[in-house]
Design an enzyme around this catalytic site. Structure first.
Site, PDB file in Angstrom:
ATOM      1  N   TYR A  68     -11.717  -9.329  -1.713  1.00 54.76           N
ATOM      2  CA  TYR A  68     -11.094  -8.725  -0.538  1.00 54.76           C
ATOM      3  C   TYR A  68     -10.816  -9.752   0.548  1.00 54.76           C
ATOM      4  O   TYR A  68      -9.796  -9.684   1.241  1.00 54.76           O
ATOM      5  CB  TYR A  68     -11.980  -7.600   0.003  1.00 54.76           C
ATOM      6  CG  TYR A  68     -11.949  -6.342  -0.835  1.00 54.76           C
ATOM      7  CD1 TYR A  68     -10.745  -5.753  -1.212  1.00 54.76           C
ATOM      8  CD2 TYR A  68     -13.123  -5.740  -1.273  1.00 54.76           C
ATOM      9  CE1 TYR A  68     -10.705  -4.604  -1.980  1.00 54.76           C
ATOM     10  CE2 TYR A  68     -13.099  -4.583  -2.046  1.00 54.76           C
ATOM     11  CZ  TYR A  68     -11.882  -4.026  -2.394  1.00 54.76           C
ATOM     12  OH  TYR A  68     -11.850  -2.893  -3.159  1.00 54.76           O
ATOM     13  N   HIS A 122       0.833  -1.204   0.000  1.00 55.99           N
ATOM     14  CA  HIS A 122       0.000   0.000   0.000  1.00 55.99           C
ATOM     15  C   HIS A 122       0.874   1.263   0.000  1.00 55.99           C
ATOM     16  O   HIS A 122       0.826   2.078   0.926  1.00 55.99           O
ATOM     17  CB  HIS A 122      -0.899  -0.012   1.244  1.00 55.99           C
ATOM     18  CG  HIS A 122      -2.337   0.280   0.955  1.00 55.99           C
ATOM     19  ND1 HIS A 122      -3.156  -0.605   0.299  1.00 55.99           N
ATOM     20  CD2 HIS A 122      -3.107   1.366   1.229  1.00 55.99           C
ATOM     21  CE1 HIS A 122      -4.367  -0.086   0.198  1.00 55.99           C
ATOM     22  NE2 HIS A 122      -4.366   1.106   0.734  1.00 55.99           N
ATOM     23  N   ASP A 171      -3.505   7.096  -1.630  1.00 55.05           N
ATOM     24  CA  ASP A 171      -4.773   6.773  -2.281  1.00 55.05           C
ATOM     25  C   ASP A 171      -4.464   6.173  -3.647  1.00 55.05           C
ATOM     26  O   ASP A 171      -3.369   6.361  -4.189  1.00 55.05           O
ATOM     27  CB  ASP A 171      -5.621   8.043  -2.438  1.00 55.05           C
ATOM     28  CG  ASP A 171      -7.029   7.742  -2.917  1.00 55.05           C
ATOM     29  OD1 ASP A 171      -7.608   6.744  -2.454  1.00 55.05           O
ATOM     30  OD2 ASP A 171      -7.545   8.495  -3.765  1.00 55.05           O
ATOM     31  N   GLY A 172      -5.414   5.419  -4.196  1.00 55.50           N
ATOM     32  CA  GLY A 172      -5.245   4.871  -5.534  1.00 55.50           C
ATOM     33  C   GLY A 172      -4.511   3.547  -5.598  1.00 55.50           C
ATOM     34  O   GLY A 172      -4.216   3.065  -6.691  1.00 55.50           O
ATOM     35  N   ASN A 173      -4.235   2.925  -4.444  1.00 53.87           N
ATOM     36  CA  ASN A 173      -3.483   1.667  -4.452  1.00 53.87           C
ATOM     37  C   ASN A 173      -4.233   0.546  -5.168  1.00 53.87           C
ATOM     38  O   ASN A 173      -3.626  -0.245  -5.896  1.00 53.87           O
ATOM     39  CB  ASN A 173      -3.161   1.246  -3.019  1.00 53.87           C
ATOM     40  CG  ASN A 173      -2.218   2.210  -2.333  1.00 53.87           C
ATOM     41  OD1 ASN A 173      -1.015   2.182  -2.571  1.00 53.87           O
ATOM     42  ND2 ASN A 173      -2.751   3.064  -1.470  1.00 53.87           N
ATOM     43  N   GLY A 174      -5.552   0.454  -4.954  1.00 54.92           N
ATOM     44  CA  GLY A 174      -6.323  -0.603  -5.598  1.00 54.92           C
ATOM     45  C   GLY A 174      -6.270  -0.503  -7.105  1.00 54.92           C
ATOM     46  O   GLY A 174      -6.064  -1.500  -7.812  1.00 54.92           O
ATOM     47  N   ARG A 175      -6.445   0.717  -7.617  1.00 53.23           N
ATOM     48  CA  ARG A 175      -6.453   0.896  -9.071  1.00 53.23           C
ATOM     49  C   ARG A 175      -5.065   0.667  -9.680  1.00 53.23           C
ATOM     50  O   ARG A 175      -4.931   0.019 -10.718  1.00 53.23           O
ATOM     51  CB  ARG A 175      -6.995   2.283  -9.421  1.00 53.23           C
ATOM     52  CG  ARG A 175      -8.509   2.381  -9.280  1.00 53.23           C
ATOM     53  CD  ARG A 175      -8.989   3.808  -9.228  1.00 53.23           C
ATOM     54  NE  ARG A 175      -8.596   4.453  -7.974  1.00 53.23           N
ATOM     55  CZ  ARG A 175      -8.702   5.753  -7.735  1.00 53.23           C
ATOM     56  NH1 ARG A 175      -9.151   6.576  -8.676  1.00 53.23           N
ATOM     57  NH2 ARG A 175      -8.350   6.249  -6.575  1.00 53.23           N
ATOM     58  N   ILE A 176      -4.023   1.184  -9.035  1.00 59.95           N
ATOM     59  CA  ILE A 176      -2.665   0.936  -9.547  1.00 59.95           C
ATOM     60  C   ILE A 176      -2.347  -0.558  -9.472  1.00 59.95           C
ATOM     61  O   ILE A 176      -1.743  -1.132 -10.388  1.00 59.95           O
ATOM     62  CB  ILE A 176      -1.623   1.755  -8.764  1.00 59.95           C
ATOM     63  CG1 ILE A 176      -1.796   3.257  -9.024  1.00 59.95           C
ATOM     64  CG2 ILE A 176      -0.205   1.322  -9.141  1.00 59.95           C
ATOM     65  CD1 ILE A 176      -1.462   3.706 -10.429  1.00 59.95           C
ATOM     66  N   GLY A 177      -2.771  -1.209  -8.399  1.00 58.89           N
ATOM     67  CA  GLY A 177      -2.527  -2.647  -8.256  1.00 58.89           C
ATOM     68  C   GLY A 177      -3.202  -3.465  -9.341  1.00 58.89           C
ATOM     69  O   GLY A 177      -2.650  -4.471  -9.812  1.00 58.89           O
TER      70      GLY A 177
END
Length: 389
Positions: A259, A216, A220-226
């Site tokens: 999740y 992480h 912010d934006g970790n999910g989308r970059i991941g």
């Protein structure tokens, strides 16, 4: 198979209470993964499906036109997982400066996902390996919108973050503290680039997605970059020539399990259940993308045959039809630019396409009319769940 958690918890404290943050061990997992025959078959099926999807890039003459729409499907779906309400039509309208059916900020945020992927691909094809610099540059593009500009776009976080709860002490998960990030990221970069040992591309994508989400590294934006990283990794390793895969459809459809399994790896080291889910998702996503691709291409070919019956008007109408495959919602002004024809010729061609039922006008106004390649948009939307689902 259950292992110890793949990392260690460190105890930290705020002014009010202690809490535990998780620092993941470097990849690959130790002890080694337990490859059952069923899990191997799952990965084999996923690789076959990816191969079939990739083949359309070379075998079909206009397959490159699919890329525009498929990348936008992934952008919409990945952003919906994070709570934005923009649909594919909203994004397409926003991109031609029309009012979407959701707040502008939602559509703007989704459009930055597309731009972030394009930036990552450009860097990758320019010779930069997958690394923190590439991910930071993508992150800077992703968060270049009103909601994101105050969240350190393009910068590794310099403060604690947590998932769930109102503070670290009651959070569901606390990623590594700031002082552990440099070592975590350095080890992650080495794994992405097959140091100290090579990892097969699909397995690498599966493991790297969990590791990135666990580290992480951004505010912010970790999910989308991941999720972007999954497709970029497959392109970087030569599994896909173009990012035609949209895995977020499967992740959104099974969001709770998605999740849960990410968390099960952190809590119990249960990599195998995650790998089974991931490979199933890739296989399903690739198969669905292939079905959609063939449906779109069949439609395009059938419509081209109908346009050919227009006689002298067919030539210009085919050029406009080609432009609509790249941008299935477009203004007449945009089509003039894309087609390289005069406004009068484009408008006549749109009249012919409307008469054939290929194009529908969405606006009732004299200037700045918006046209939809109606069946093309319907096919693109056919497998998309509602934004709020």
């Amino acid at each position: 198979m259950h292992r110890p958690p793949p990392g260690q918890y460190v105890t930290l404290s705020t002014a009010d209470e202690p809490y535990q943050a998780f620092v993941p061990a470097p990849l690959p997992p130790v002890p080694p993964l337990a490859w059952t025959p069923a899990l191997r078959r799952r990965f084999d099926d996923a690789l076959v499906a990816l191969g079939r999807l990739d083949a359309i890039t070379a075998l079909l003459p206009n397959a490159a036109l699919l890329l525009y729409s498929f990348v936008r499907k992934e952008a919409v779906l990945s952003s919906q997982i994070e709570g934005t309400q923009s649909s594919l039509a909203d994004l397409l309208l926003f991109e031609i400066d029309e009012q979407p059916g959701v707040p502008l900020d939602d559509a703007h945020e989704v459009s930055r996902y597309v731009a972030a992927l394009e930036r990552g691909l450009a860097l990758l094809r320019g010779g930069l390996p997958l690394c923190s610099r590439l991910l930071c540059e993508m992150h800077a593009v992703l968060l270049d919108h009103p909601r994101g500009r105050g969240k350190a776009p393009g910068e590794i976080r310099s403060s604690a973050v947590w998932i769930g709860g109102s503070r670290p002490g009651n959070a569901a998960f606390v990623p590594p503290p700031v002082d552990a990030l440099p070592a975590c990221i350095a080890a992650f970069e080495r794994f992405l680039n097959d140091d100290p040992e090579a990892t097969s591309p699909l397995l690498k994508a599966a493991l790297a997605h969990v590791q990135f989400q666990t580290i992480h590294p951004f505010l912010d934006g970790n999910g989308r970059i991941g999720r972007l990283l999954i497709v970029l990794q497959l392109v970087a390793d030569g599994v896909l020539r173009e990012p035609l895969l949209y895995p977020s459809l499967f992740f959104k459809t099974h969001r709770s399990l998605y999740y849960e399994l990410l968390n099960e790896v952190r809590l119990r080291g249960d990599w195998e259940r995650w790998l089974d889910f991931f490979a199933e998702g890739v296989q399903a996503s690739a198969a669905q993308a292939l079905v959609t691709a063939h449906a779109l291409l069949a439609l395009v070919n059938a419509d081209r045959d109908r346009i050919a019956t227009l006689g002298r008007a067919a030539s210009s109408a085919l050029v406009v039809h080609q432009a609509l495959q790249r941008q299935p919602l477009a203004t007449s002004t945009a089509l003039v630019k894309a087609a390289g024809l005069t406004a009068a010729t484009v408008n006549k061609s749109l009249g012919h396409l409307s008469a054939l039922g290929i194009v529908a006008e969405l606006t009732q106004r004299q200037r700045g009319r918006v046209f939809s390649y109606r069946r093309y948009v319907e096919l693109l939307n056919a497998d998309l769940p509602p934004a709020a689902a």
